[in-house]
Structures are given as structure tokens and as C-alpha cells.
Design an enzyme around this catalytic site. Structure first.
Site, short mmCIF file in Angstrom:
data_model
loop_
_atom_site.label_atom_id
_atom_site.label_comp_id
_atom_site.label_asym_id
_atom_site.label_seq_id
_atom_site.Cartn_x
_atom_site.Cartn_y
_atom_site.Cartn_z
N ASP A 156 51.76 68.23 45.62
CA ASP A 156 51.34 69.13 46.70
C ASP A 156 51.45 68.43 48.05
O ASP A 156 50.63 67.59 48.39
CB ASP A 156 49.90 69.59 46.46
CG ASP A 156 49.42 70.58 47.51
OD1 ASP A 156 50.27 71.17 48.21
OD2 ASP A 156 48.19 70.78 47.63
N ASP A 203 55.58 73.03 52.24
CA ASP A 203 54.49 72.87 51.27
C ASP A 203 55.00 73.01 49.85
O ASP A 203 55.27 74.11 49.37
CB ASP A 203 53.39 73.90 51.54
CG ASP A 203 52.24 73.81 50.54
OD1 ASP A 203 52.08 72.74 49.92
OD2 ASP A 203 51.51 74.80 50.38
#
Length: 507
Positions: A110, A329
Site C-alpha cells: 500500500d 496508490d
């Protein structure tokens, strides 16, 4: 280049080029060219030196060389599993080893958050099994001989405030955290310090195991999608740039470079490459990071469809007080456009293929019935960033294939609309099948379309000034131990011995 000189005389070495770095004892000299360098003898010409004396001198030097090499850092490799496909896995994850003795944990990759955390042994609401067919492991600080709690007075606790809602319990002097993610899920727990064990490459074909002490989270409660077992993992590996991110901690200790890269396979079984270091590829383009942001914000200027720039005000993509800007992201499965940009984008796609498809709406998404199961009839999309960098999207980088309808393939726009937040998020749908380099030292992000099942070259260089020491060939389909590596730094060591002629060869 080839140079020969007599050992009985002072040496004049003239080199033509752009720049040179010469290491003489502890002095580092950077010169322009052409340049003349005078090398003086360490011993007089008529002085005989015992071999044991030379070995003693070398033995003093070698630890210094090794220390310098290790202090710069090496390439760190993490295995990658998972896929962007939301109908299969919808996330990419890797394995980390924590504690003493080390235990293995599966964690989601992440780049939209900062902290590494794993489920704690006394976690409430944490799944105990996973539909990903991976074992679920719980971290127990009491079972690791190198674990220690982070107390309120520890300066690292204050660093946690940059990444989360950090707090301290005065009753037990324990540094705690709470994370809330964009999908509504959340977790809370406390910080611990323990060993992380790494697969590294230093030098020519030399793989090794390294370890370092890092701070990470021990999750006590989880909510939302984190409690579901269908895609359960042991935690989340935050690759953000704040002080408590693993990349920042390892870089500050000299264990790894201040850069990392990934190449996520978009088809088949997925997987890919994740390394601490920069993947080197000739077709890379770079755009600056917007400074002082909690995420990897970029300056998106415009969107083009089939070479035609859409009529979207560039301020719709800007990072400002009331607008979130454009974010990279890897923890987001799909991609999201600010609402002011979404309709012009979808309209341009629809207009481009209107004569070949039948448009329809399905679950609030714009979809198209197509006779072919391949999306070649759809246009190419270009995301144009500051610095002249363009991210070229193939149809499969913005479309998702759904179940067929009456024998026709159903393709839907994978970009979703975000209302009222002024934010654009480029997730795995867009990032797959690309090398993406996060050069934190140089404060820039680069990318290139790439077959992520192929091998890549990796360097520890960053444009922030790190020295380049290791280059390796990493492959998304092979393990670290089965790949080949080679050095790309040239080290010149001059030994002045009692010889009649010395020949120095540069290759």
C-alpha cells in the site's frame, strides 16, 4: 581505455572524459577534463616491501571498504502475489519476516499509507482464515526475544503522529495508533520495535540475509473490510514517505536506498516485482512529487483521448486546500476521477467507439457491448503530467471485462467518479504492467510500460545523491536466489609494487 607506465618513475595519468572520481586514501576529488593526475609512490623505488606488510596494509583497508559498501545499502527484494482483478483478488501482497525467531506475515502492498502493521495475537475482529489460500499468522511480542514496546517518551512515538491518530496511554506508557482507510475500514493497536529480516543483494551475484530494527504496528482491533476473510491478509505494508514508513526507517539506517520500485503483473496469476532500489529502464519518464503532502501527489495537467486533449480545467486536478489532487496508490484496486473530469472522460471514450459498440449502464458504470472479446477498438488514453511526463493507458488499463451478454463481450469503464472531494486516485488498474519508481531522494516518480514477467535491472542510486553500488536482474517469475546480479560500480585500487612495468586496464 588502456594506460601503461614505468614503475621506476613518477606517474602522470591523463584521462579525457566528462568527470572522474579518484579515491586517494581519505580524499575524494571531483575534477573536470582534460586533467592531469600525479601519482606518488607509497614506497621508494629501491625499497623492498615484504609481502606480509602489504597484506597488513590491505587488511586495514578492506573492512573500511566493506563498511562503506554496506552503509550505502543494498537492493532488497520482496516477493509479490495477487492481482488487480477485482473479480479474483483485487490486491497485491507480499511477505515480510518479523521477530526473533523470524515468522512470516502476508501483508498488502500500500503506497497510500505509511506504517507497516500486522495483526496481534489478542486482536479483536481479525479474521483467522483467508480466501487467498494463505495462512493467517498473529504477531506475539512476548514470543520474540528482540521485541520491545514503544513508550510515550520515545521520539519515534511522535513520528507516528505524522501517519496516524497517534496517542499515548499514560497508565501503561504505551504508544498507540488508529488508522482509517478510504474504504471505511480501520484498525487500532500499539507500536512495537522488532527485527525485520530481508533478502538482499550486495556485490556480484552475492545474495545475503540482512536484518534491521524497525517500528511497526501491532493491531488489536479491525473494522470494515479488514474483518472479512475472503481477501484477508496479516496486515498492511505502508510504503509512504513519512518517518515511520519502513522505507524511511531502513534508508535512515543505511540498510536500503531511499527509493523503491514495483512492477505488477496484470494478467494470468498476477504477481510481480517489488524492490527497495530503482528499476532501471531506458523508457522511463519522471514527474516531480508535490512536496509536503501525506501521499504521493502528482501534478496532473490534462487527459487526452486518441491524442485529443479534453476540455477539463487543470485546476480540477490540483492539490490545494480544498482539493485532494492526483495520488498514486497501490492499495486502491481501481482508479478514480474527480467528478468534474469524469463525465468528459467517459463521453470521449463513448464517442470514439460509438459506431462499433452498444453503450449501456450497468451498476452505475458506463459499459459497452462489443462483438470482440478483446478491447482493441477502444482508444488510447494519455495522462499528461508536469515535466512533460505522459502515462499512456491501453484500453485494458481503464476498462474491466464483465460477463458476456447474449454472446457479446461486456466492457465497463474501470474509472469511478469521486464526488465532492476533488481527488483523482490512480490505483492498480492503471499501475499494473508498468515499472513504477518512487525516487524519494529525488522527490519524483517515474514509470514505463513493461512486461512485468520479464527481468529488470535494479540500482541503489537515487537522484538525491546516493552512490550506485548494485545492479541486479530481478524477475517477477523467479525467486531472489535464482536470479543473476552484477556490479555496475567501478572501483579503482592502485597497488604500487616493485615491478618494471605496470599496466592498468579500464573496461
Amino acid at each position: 581505455m588502456r594506460a601503461c607506465f614505468l614503475a621506476g618513475n613518477p606517474v602522470i595519468l591523463t584521462v579525457t572524459g566528462t568527470a572522474v572520481a579518484v579515491l586517494l586514501q581519505t580524499v575524494f576529488v571531483l575534477c573536470g577534463f582534460p586533467t592531469t593526475l600525479t601519482l606518488e609512490r607509497a614506497f621508494p623505488a629501491n625499497h623492498r616491501v615484504e609481502l606480509s606488510e602489504l597484506k597488513d596494509r590491505d587488511s586495514v583497508r578492506h573492512p573500511r571498504i566493506l563498511q562503506q559498501q554496506n552503509s550505502v545499502g543494498s537492493v532488497v527484494d520482496f516477493p509479490v502475489q495477487g492481482t488487480y482483478d477485482p473479480y479474483r483478488v483485487g490486491l497485491y501482497f507480499t511477505r515480510v519476516q518479523l521477530g526473533s525467531p523470524p515468522k512470516e506475515y502476508y501483508v498488502q502492498i500500500d503506497t497510500g499509507s505509511d506504517v507497516l502493521w500486522v495483526s496481534c495475537s489478542s486482536c479483536e475482529g481479525c479474521p483467522s482464515s483467508s480466501g487467498l489460500q494463505i495462512p493467517i499468522q498473529f504477531y506475539d511480542p512476548s514470543s520474540s526475544s528482540t521485541a520491545s514496546l514503544i513508550h510515550c517518551s520515545d521520539h519515534r512515538c511522535s513520528l507516528g503522529a505524522q501517519s496516524s491518530d497517534s496517542s499515548c496511554s499514560r497508565s501503561n506508557d504505551q504508544c498507540s495508533y488508529t488508522f482509517q482507510y478510504g474504504d471505511g475500514s480501520g484498525t487500532s493497536g500499539f507500536y512495537v520495535s522488532d527485527q525485520i529480516h530481508l533478502d538482499t543483494i550486495v556485490g556480484d551475484s552475492t545474495s545475503s540475509n540482512a536484518s534491521a530494527s524497525i517500528v511497526f504496528g501491532c493491531s488489536m482491533t479491525q473494522t470494515g473490510d479488514l474483518t472479512k476473510s475472503d481477501r484477508a491478509v496479516d496486515g498492511i505494508f505502508g510504503f509512504g514517505q513519512q518517518g515511520l514508513s519502513v522505507i524511511a526507517q531502513l534508508s535512515s539506517q543505511g540498510v536500503a536506498p531511499d527509493a523503491f520500485s514495483h512492477c505488477l503483473v496484470g494478467n494470468g496469476a498476477g504477481g510481480g516485482i517489488l524492490v527497495l532500489g530503482q528499476i532501471i529502464e531506458p523508457n522511463m519518464v519522471y514527474t516531480p512529487l508535490i512536496p509536503s503532502q501525506p501521499h504521493y501527489n502528482l501534478n496532473l495537467l490534462s487527459i487526452s483521448v486518441n491524442g485529443q486533449t479534453l476540455s477539463i480545467d487543470p485546476s480540477m486536478f490540483a492539490t490545494s486546500g480544498n482539493r485532494g489532487g492526483t495520488i498514486i496508490d497501490s492499495g486502491t484496486t481501481l482508479a478514480y476521477l474527480a467528478e468534474e473530469a469524469y463525465d468528459p472522460f467517459v463521453d470521449a471514450i463513448t464517442q470514439s467507439v460509438s459506431q462499433y459498440v452498444r453503450p449501456l449502464m450497468s451498476k452505475d458504470s458506463q459499459c459497452y457491448l462489443v462483438a470482440s472479446s478483446t478491447p482493441e477498438i477502444f482508444p488510447t488514453v494519455s495522462l499528461n503530467f508536469a515535466g512533460g511526463a505522459t502515462m499512456v493507458l491501453r484500453p485494458q488499463d481503464y476498462l474491466l471485462q464483465q460477463n458476456s451478454v447474449g454472446g457479446a463481450a461486456l466492457w465497463c469503464i474501470g474509472f469511478q467518479k469521486i464526488r465532492g472531494q476533488g481527488i483523482t486516485i490512480l490505483g492498480d488498474l492503471v499501475l499494473k504492467d508498468k515499472i513504477v519508481v518512487y525516487d524519494l531522494g529525488g522527490q519524483r516518480i517515474g514509470w514505463a510500460n513493461y512486461d512485468c514477467t520479464s527481468s529488470v535491472n535494479v540500482s541503489t542510486t537515487s537522484s538525491g545523491g546516493r552512490s550506485e553500488y548494485v545492479s541486479g536482474q530481478f524477475s517477477g517469475s523467479t525467486s531472489l536466489q535464482n536470479t543473476r546480479y552484477h556490479m555496475i560500480v567501478i572501483v579503482i585500487v592502485a597497488f604500487v609494487l616493485q615491478l618494471s612495468v605496470i599496466t592498468v586496464v579500464f573496461s
